[in-house]
Scaffold this motif. Structure first.
Motif, PDB file in Angstrom:
ATOM      1  N   SER A  13      -2.122   1.051   5.469  1.00  0.00           N
ATOM      2  CA  SER A  13      -1.399  -0.028   6.150  1.00  0.00           C
ATOM      3  C   SER A  13      -0.783   0.482   7.438  1.00  0.00           C
ATOM      4  O   SER A  13      -0.187   1.561   7.463  1.00  0.00           O
ATOM      5  N   ARG A  15       1.501  -1.344   8.933  1.00  0.00           N
ATOM      6  CA  ARG A  15       2.770  -2.080   9.023  1.00  0.00           C
ATOM      7  C   ARG A  15       3.941  -1.096   9.074  1.00  0.00           C
ATOM      8  O   ARG A  15       3.975  -0.110   8.348  1.00  0.00           O
ATOM      9  N   SER A  18       5.664  -0.583   5.765  1.00  0.00           N
ATOM     10  CA  SER A  18       4.644  -0.565   4.716  1.00  0.00           C
ATOM     11  C   SER A  18       5.107   0.106   3.417  1.00  0.00           C
ATOM     12  O   SER A  18       5.644   1.217   3.427  1.00  0.00           O
ATOM     13  N   ALA A  19       4.837  -0.577   2.303  1.00  0.00           N
ATOM     14  CA  ALA A  19       5.130   0.015   0.995  1.00  0.00           C
ATOM     15  C   ALA A  19       4.204   1.191   0.716  1.00  0.00           C
ATOM     16  O   ALA A  19       4.603   2.179   0.081  1.00  0.00           O
ATOM     17  N   ASN A  20       2.965   1.103   1.183  1.00  0.00           N
ATOM     18  CA  ASN A  20       2.034   2.217   0.973  1.00  0.00           C
ATOM     19  C   ASN A  20       2.504   3.476   1.708  1.00  0.00           C
ATOM     20  O   ASN A  20       2.453   4.584   1.171  1.00  0.00           O
ATOM     21  N   PRO A  82      -3.324  -0.725   0.596  1.00  0.00           N
ATOM     22  CA  PRO A  82      -3.109  -2.100   0.149  1.00  0.00           C
ATOM     23  C   PRO A  82      -4.466  -2.741  -0.154  1.00  0.00           C
ATOM     24  O   PRO A  82      -5.505  -2.104   0.067  1.00  0.00           O
ATOM     25  N   ALA A  83      -4.439  -3.956  -0.673  1.00  0.00           N
ATOM     26  CA  ALA A  83      -5.689  -4.714  -0.833  1.00  0.00           C
ATOM     27  C   ALA A  83      -5.684  -5.833   0.193  1.00  0.00           C
ATOM     28  O   ALA A  83      -4.729  -6.607   0.267  1.00  0.00           O
ATOM     29  N   TYR A  84      -6.720  -5.878   0.997  1.00  0.00           N
ATOM     30  CA  TYR A  84      -6.941  -7.032   1.877  1.00  0.00           C
ATOM     31  C   TYR A  84      -8.164  -7.747   1.317  1.00  0.00           C
ATOM     32  O   TYR A  84      -9.273  -7.193   1.352  1.00  0.00           O
ATOM     33  N   ASN A  85      -7.925  -8.934   0.769  1.00  0.00           N
ATOM     34  CA  ASN A  85      -8.998  -9.652   0.087  1.00  0.00           C
ATOM     35  C   ASN A  85      -9.702  -8.757  -0.919  1.00  0.00           C
ATOM     36  O   ASN A  85     -10.929  -8.739  -1.031  1.00  0.00           O
ATOM     37  N   GLY A  86      -8.897  -8.015  -1.635  1.00  0.00           N
ATOM     38  CA  GLY A  86      -9.400  -7.221  -2.750  1.00  0.00           C
ATOM     39  C   GLY A  86      -9.981  -5.869  -2.384  1.00  0.00           C
ATOM     40  O   GLY A  86     -10.397  -5.125  -3.272  1.00  0.00           O
ATOM     41  N   ALA A 120      -0.694  -0.016  -3.422  1.00  0.00           N
ATOM     42  CA  ALA A 120       0.520  -0.820  -3.589  1.00  0.00           C
ATOM     43  C   ALA A 120       0.330  -2.171  -2.938  1.00  0.00           C
ATOM     44  O   ALA A 120      -0.378  -2.300  -1.936  1.00  0.00           O
ATOM     45  N   SER A 121       0.976  -3.164  -3.543  1.00  0.00           N
ATOM     46  CA  SER A 121       0.972  -4.497  -2.939  1.00  0.00           C
ATOM     47  C   SER A 121       2.233  -5.233  -3.383  1.00  0.00           C
ATOM     48  O   SER A 121       2.877  -4.836  -4.354  1.00  0.00           O
ATOM     49  N   PRO A 122       2.561  -6.324  -2.682  1.00  0.00           N
ATOM     50  CA  PRO A 122       3.711  -7.110  -3.114  1.00  0.00           C
ATOM     51  C   PRO A 122       3.408  -7.870  -4.400  1.00  0.00           C
ATOM     52  O   PRO A 122       4.321  -8.324  -5.090  1.00  0.00           O
TER      53      PRO A 122
HETATM   54  C1  FNR Z   1      -3.379  -9.417   2.038  1.00  0.00           C
HETATM   55  N1  FNR Z   1      -2.579  -9.142   0.926  1.00  0.00           N
HETATM   56  C2  FNR Z   1      -3.182  -9.024  -0.317  1.00  0.00           C
HETATM   57  N2  FNR Z   1      -2.460  -8.577  -1.398  1.00  0.00           N
HETATM   58  C3  FNR Z   1      -3.070  -8.407  -2.601  1.00  0.00           C
HETATM   59  O1  FNR Z   1      -2.429  -7.989  -3.548  1.00  0.00           O
HETATM   60  N3  FNR Z   1      -4.397  -8.713  -2.772  1.00  0.00           N
HETATM   61  C4  FNR Z   1      -5.164  -9.163  -1.748  1.00  0.00           C
HETATM   62  O2  FNR Z   1      -6.347  -9.384  -1.930  1.00  0.00           O
HETATM   63  C5  FNR Z   1      -4.557  -9.349  -0.473  1.00  0.00           C
HETATM   64  N4  FNR Z   1      -5.276  -9.803   0.597  1.00  0.00           N
HETATM   65  C6  FNR Z   1      -4.736  -9.759   1.861  1.00  0.00           C
HETATM   66  C7  FNR Z   1      -5.549 -10.019   2.956  1.00  0.00           C
HETATM   67  C8  FNR Z   1      -5.039  -9.872   4.226  1.00  0.00           C
HETATM   68  C9  FNR Z   1      -5.946 -10.107   5.402  1.00  0.00           C
HETATM   69  C10 FNR Z   1      -3.690  -9.517   4.426  1.00  0.00           C
HETATM   70  C11 FNR Z   1      -3.140  -9.340   5.818  1.00  0.00           C
HETATM   71  C12 FNR Z   1      -2.877  -9.313   3.360  1.00  0.00           C
HETATM   72  C13 FNR Z   1      -1.171  -8.807   1.089  1.00  0.00           C
HETATM   73  C14 FNR Z   1      -0.983  -7.301   1.297  1.00  0.00           C
HETATM   74  O3  FNR Z   1      -0.938  -6.687   0.026  1.00  0.00           O
HETATM   75  C15 FNR Z   1       0.321  -7.037   2.073  1.00  0.00           C
HETATM   76  O4  FNR Z   1       0.264  -7.765   3.268  1.00  0.00           O
HETATM   77  C16 FNR Z   1       0.583  -5.636   2.519  1.00  0.00           C
HETATM   78  O5  FNR Z   1      -0.482  -5.139   3.232  1.00  0.00           O
HETATM   79  C17 FNR Z   1       1.046  -4.700   1.450  1.00  0.00           C
HETATM   80  O6  FNR Z   1       0.971  -3.372   1.878  1.00  0.00           O
HETATM   81  P1  FNR Z   1       2.011  -2.666   2.890  1.00  0.00           P
HETATM   82  O7  FNR Z   1       1.721  -3.166   4.270  1.00  0.00           O
HETATM   83  O8  FNR Z   1       3.423  -3.012   2.448  1.00  0.00           O
HETATM   84  O9  FNR Z   1       1.716  -1.216   2.702  1.00  0.00           O
END
Ligand code: FNR
Length: 194
Positions: A13, A15, A18-20, A82-86, A120-122
């Protein structure tokens, strides 16, 4: 004097909060408290341009050359995604693509490297899904992926403290176990290059 182990941390990430990145910063703190000399370095995936063959051939892109040299000389790498769309974010995949590239007769910087993955993710699943492809890609790049109980931190954004670290005891325990597993798995690169 003992040569310090060189450990590279990579957050998927970009960001600022970022939590990661916070999880890796917590790992860095844990490693600093361990016996034995360890040098910790970071790669910022956001500093690397999109992979492009012409850029590679020019050998002039300082962030790419620095990242490749760092990883080629490292003992281990930890990646938190993180997961972006999995899946892992494109910026992280792009960084791995750069690090996979051979340099003349020299193999890609990831070949033979000891690596470990966390996420990690929210949300509740802690981006566990993204670890699957990340591990597959690392394997394709010739890295060794350390076996350990999965570390996928859910509700992670809420766990980051104002100082940018994570103090939740369960998470710190898991990170500590992961750091132990990685440090125990480090092998000289020459012995794993074939
Ligand atoms: C996400 N996010 C997200 N979260 C998740 O748990 N599963 C997912 O598939 C997705 N998909 C997704 C797609 C895109 C394009 C974005 C921008 C975000 C949310 C994502 O987990 C969150 O935004 C952060 O990136 C968490 O990590 P950091 O940035 O705190 O390290």
């Amino acid at each position: 004097m003992e040569t310090p182990l060189k450990i590279v941390l990579v957050s998927g990430s970009t960001r600022r909060e970022s939590a990661n990145t916070a999880l890796l910063a917590t790992v860095e703190r844990l490693i600093a408290g361990r016996a034995g000399a360890v040098d910790v370095h970071w790669i910022s995936v956001g500093e690397l341009p999109h992979y492009e063959r012409e850029l590679e051939l020019a050998r002039e892109c300082a962030p790419v050359l620095a990242a490749q040299a760092l990883v080629a000389s490292a003992d281990a790498m930890l990646i938190s995604t993180p997961a972006y769309n999995g899946e892992m974010p494109g910026a992280l995949k792009n960084a791995l693509d750069w690090l996979s590239r051979p340099d003349g007769d020299a193999p890609g910087a990831l070949r033979g490297l000891t690596t470990a993955v966390l996420s990690a993710s929210p949300g509740a699943r802690g981006a566990l899904d993204a670890q699957v492809t990340l591990k597959t890609v690392l394997g394709r790049c010739g890295a060794r992926v350390v076996e350990h109980p999965p570390v996928a931190v859910g509700n992670a954004t809420a766990l980051v403290q104002p100082d940018g670290l994570v103090t939740d005891p369960g998470v710190v325990d898991a990170l500590s176990g992961l750091a132990d597993a990685v440090l125990a798995a480090v092998e000289p690169r020459e012995t794993v290059l074939v």
